[in-house]
Structures are given as structure tokens and as C-alpha cells.
Design a protein around this motif. Structure first.
Motif, PDB file in Angstrom:
ATOM      1  N   MET A   1      -0.860  -6.628  21.296  1.00  0.00           N
ATOM      2  CA  MET A   1       0.097  -7.169  22.224  1.00  0.00           C
ATOM      3  C   MET A   1       0.530  -6.125  23.246  1.00  0.00           C
ATOM      4  N   CYS A   2       0.246  -4.883  22.998  1.00  0.00           N
ATOM      5  CA  CYS A   2       0.658  -3.831  23.920  1.00  0.00           C
ATOM      6  C   CYS A   2      -0.060  -4.005  25.255  1.00  0.00           C
ATOM      7  N   GLY A   3       0.686  -3.913  26.324  1.00  0.00           N
ATOM      8  CA  GLY A   3       0.098  -4.070  27.642  1.00  0.00           C
ATOM      9  C   GLY A   3       0.091  -5.506  28.135  1.00  0.00           C
ATOM     10  N   GLU A   4       0.491  -6.444  27.288  1.00  0.00           N
ATOM     11  CA  GLU A   4       0.548  -7.850  27.686  1.00  0.00           C
ATOM     12  C   GLU A   4       1.869  -8.110  28.404  1.00  0.00           C
ATOM     13  N   HIS A   5       1.887  -9.091  29.266  1.00  0.00           N
ATOM     14  CA  HIS A   5       3.086  -9.452  30.009  1.00  0.00           C
ATOM     15  C   HIS A   5       3.564 -10.819  29.526  1.00  0.00           C
ATOM     16  N   TYR A   6       4.843 -10.905  29.184  1.00  0.00           N
ATOM     17  CA  TYR A   6       5.433 -12.145  28.704  1.00  0.00           C
ATOM     18  C   TYR A   6       6.698 -12.440  29.509  1.00  0.00           C
ATOM     19  N   SER A   7       6.890 -13.691  29.813  1.00  0.00           N
ATOM     20  CA  SER A   7       8.099 -14.092  30.519  1.00  0.00           C
ATOM     21  C   SER A   7       9.265 -14.148  29.530  1.00  0.00           C
ATOM     22  N   LYS A   8      10.482 -14.201  30.061  1.00  0.00           N
ATOM     23  CA  LYS A   8      11.661 -14.326  29.206  1.00  0.00           C
ATOM     24  C   LYS A   8      11.587 -15.616  28.387  1.00  0.00           C
ATOM     25  N   ALA A   9      11.086 -16.673  28.985  1.00  0.00           N
ATOM     26  CA  ALA A   9      10.971 -17.954  28.283  1.00  0.00           C
ATOM     27  C   ALA A   9       9.980 -17.852  27.122  1.00  0.00           C
ATOM     28  N   SER A  10       8.877 -17.121  27.330  1.00  0.00           N
ATOM     29  CA  SER A  10       7.887 -16.956  26.262  1.00  0.00           C
ATOM     30  C   SER A  10       8.466 -16.162  25.092  1.00  0.00           C
ATOM     31  N   ILE A  11       9.207 -15.096  25.402  1.00  0.00           N
ATOM     32  CA  ILE A  11       9.839 -14.294  24.355  1.00  0.00           C
ATOM     33  C   ILE A  11      10.829 -15.146  23.581  1.00  0.00           C
ATOM     34  N   SER A  12      11.643 -15.935  24.277  1.00  0.00           N
ATOM     35  CA  SER A  12      12.614 -16.816  23.615  1.00  0.00           C
ATOM     36  C   SER A  12      11.917 -17.817  22.714  1.00  0.00           C
ATOM     37  N   GLN A  13      10.811 -18.378  23.183  1.00  0.00           N
ATOM     38  CA  GLN A  13      10.065 -19.351  22.399  1.00  0.00           C
ATOM     39  C   GLN A  13       9.491 -18.702  21.139  1.00  0.00           C
ATOM     40  N   MET A  14       8.949 -17.490  21.256  1.00  0.00           N
ATOM     41  CA  MET A  14       8.414 -16.784  20.094  1.00  0.00           C
ATOM     42  C   MET A  14       9.514 -16.493  19.075  1.00  0.00           C
ATOM     43  N   LEU A  15      10.670 -16.036  19.563  1.00  0.00           N
ATOM     44  CA  LEU A  15      11.768 -15.721  18.662  1.00  0.00           C
ATOM     45  C   LEU A  15      12.323 -16.973  17.989  1.00  0.00           C
ATOM     46  N   ASN A  16      12.412 -18.071  18.715  1.00  0.00           N
ATOM     47  CA  ASN A  16      12.872 -19.328  18.114  1.00  0.00           C
ATOM     48  C   ASN A  16      11.915 -19.791  17.029  1.00  0.00           C
TER      49      ASN A  16
END
Length: 57
Positions: A1-16
Motif C-alpha cells: 500500500m505504500c506509495g498508493e494514493h487514497y481519497s479521504k472518502a476511501s480511507i473512511s470507507q476502509m475504516l468503517n
């Protein structure tokens, strides 16, 4: 996952998604063996030639 770009929405979805499993794990009874998961994140911001860069690692 290092070097990948994620939006705030994607991070929120992963955490949920993970939150449900973590809450289930917190309420389960103790057993002899538990796998360990370590999650680490660094957010770096910088600029190159007047362009803002954002990278999650």
C-alpha cells in the motif's frame, strides 16, 4: 500500500469496514491464539514547482 494514493472518502470507507470487525473482536471471548495486525500510516505534503503533492504511505 505504500506509495498508493487514497481519497479521504476511501480511507473512511476502509475504516468503517474494519470498525465492524474490530468491535466484534472486542466483544468475543479470549482464546489461546490471536493473529496480530499492525497498521501504520504517514501523510506527507510537499510542493514541487508550485504543484502540491499529497502522499499516503
Amino acid at each position: 500500500m505504500c506509495g498508493e494514493h487514497y481519497s479521504k472518502a476511501s480511507i473512511s470507507q476502509m475504516l468503517n469496514y474494519l470498525r465492524e470487525y474490530v468491535s466484534q473482536w472486542l466483544t468475543c471471548s479470549l482464546e489461546a491464539y490471536y493473529p496480530i495486525i499492525f497498521i501504520d500510516c504517514v501523510h506527507m505534503k510537499g510542493g514541487v514547482k508550485k504543484q502540491e503533492l499529497s502522499m499516503w504511505c
